[in-house]
Write a protein that holds these residues in place. Sequence first.
Motif, PDB file in Angstrom:
ATOM      1  N   ARG A  86     110.823  45.609  39.239  1.00 12.41           N
ATOM      2  CA  ARG A  86     110.873  44.402  38.410  1.00 12.41           C
ATOM      3  C   ARG A  86     111.326  44.714  36.986  1.00 12.41           C
ATOM      4  O   ARG A  86     112.155  43.995  36.413  1.00 12.41           O
ATOM      5  N   VAL A  87     110.780  45.766  36.380  1.00 13.80           N
ATOM      6  CA  VAL A  87     111.047  46.029  34.962  1.00 13.80           C
ATOM      7  C   VAL A  87     112.332  46.823  34.740  1.00 13.80           C
ATOM      8  O   VAL A  87     112.851  46.864  33.621  1.00 13.80           O
ATOM      9  N   LEU A  88     112.862  47.452  35.790  1.00 14.72           N
ATOM     10  CA  LEU A  88     114.075  48.256  35.640  1.00 14.72           C
ATOM     11  C   LEU A  88     115.286  47.344  35.484  1.00 14.72           C
ATOM     12  O   LEU A  88     115.434  46.347  36.192  1.00 14.72           O
ATOM     13  N   SER A  89     116.176  47.718  34.563  1.00 18.35           N
ATOM     14  CA  SER A  89     117.387  46.921  34.369  1.00 18.35           C
ATOM     15  C   SER A  89     118.332  47.097  35.557  1.00 18.35           C
ATOM     16  O   SER A  89     118.214  48.062  36.329  1.00 18.35           O
ATOM     17  N   ASP A  90     119.280  46.187  35.692  1.00 19.36           N
ATOM     18  CA  ASP A  90     120.219  46.255  36.816  1.00 19.36           C
ATOM     19  C   ASP A  90     121.075  47.511  36.784  1.00 19.36           C
ATOM     20  O   ASP A  90     121.567  47.951  37.819  1.00 19.36           O
ATOM     21  N   THR A  91     121.281  48.081  35.594  1.00 22.76           N
ATOM     22  CA  THR A  91     122.059  49.321  35.470  1.00 22.76           C
ATOM     23  C   THR A  91     121.145  50.512  35.164  1.00 22.76           C
ATOM     24  O   THR A  91     121.635  51.581  34.802  1.00 22.76           O
ATOM     25  N   GLY A  92     119.848  50.330  35.330  1.00 25.99           N
ATOM     26  CA  GLY A  92     118.894  51.378  35.008  1.00 25.99           C
ATOM     27  C   GLY A  92     118.707  52.372  36.138  1.00 25.99           C
ATOM     28  O   GLY A  92     119.168  52.175  37.267  1.00 25.99           O
ATOM     29  N   VAL A  93     117.986  53.462  35.820  1.00 30.30           N
ATOM     30  CA  VAL A  93     117.726  54.507  36.807  1.00 30.30           C
ATOM     31  C   VAL A  93     116.242  54.855  36.801  1.00 30.30           C
ATOM     32  O   VAL A  93     115.571  54.803  35.770  1.00 30.30           O
TER      33      VAL A  93
END
Length: 286
Positions: A142-149
């Motif tokens: 939920r908290v991770l961005s769409d381009t996050g890892v």
Amino acid sequence: MGVAKERVAQLEYSEFQGAMLDEAKRRRKAAKIIAVLGHFLGSGSTGPGGRPLEGLTVADIGCSAGFIADELAEAGAEHTFGVDIDVPGLRRAAGRFGHRVEFVCADGTALPFPDGSVDVLVFNHIYEHVVDPDAVVAEMRRVLSDTGVLYLGLGNRLGVMEPHYKLPFLSYLPPALADRYVRAFGRADHYYERFRTRRGLRRMMRAFHVWDYTFPVLATPGRFAGAELFPGVVGRLAGAVLAWVPRDVLRLLLPVVPTYLWVATKTPMMPRGARLPQPPERVRPL
């Protein structure tokens, strides 16, 4: 045979697990984590003084005394958070590193971040300690961005030597037998941790796209600050052998590797770093 003790949250973990306060070892682990993230992101130098996390919002979930979170801040993160329910560990962490890391007492199933607001999450050797790891994984998504890892250090149930109590085959046993085993050797009054097999971990991460860095790190420990994995001359020789063993042969070892090192994303992404003798490989969802 008896009944296994009910699992509740492990509060104040650093008070009874001294490894969480081993600063040198925790910082070595951080160097490995940052090197893997830097390779995946293709973000430049991961050596001393390198800043592969430049400008990113980063959170260490299960930070305890904060050594890894401090290294993440040193690697250039613009905003760094450490999250845990270990109040004594958080108190120590804030006292030393609070000038550049924000430490938050929060459960992993209710992270204090807006949707899609975190660029990098670290979840290193934590899942076996939480009551509901699937709920924590869902909350991290939920908290991770769409381009996050998301960096994952995941212990394997089928690793022969159990890492917390140093008893062979402990994690293979059903809970009640495992409790008797740790008591018989005077290690604890019960066995709390719950590991999963590689298949179970794939199921846990099925909502993510996952790349496996286990063999790249083992085969090129210098590249990934992983010298602790292969100490001494024997270790260097083992790393050199792994670097050139065919991938199909290495796959046969995957079910019993003690720890998997994975990088997960919400959307399909490719590792951007230079090609390695043993490149990262996709983990296929179940």
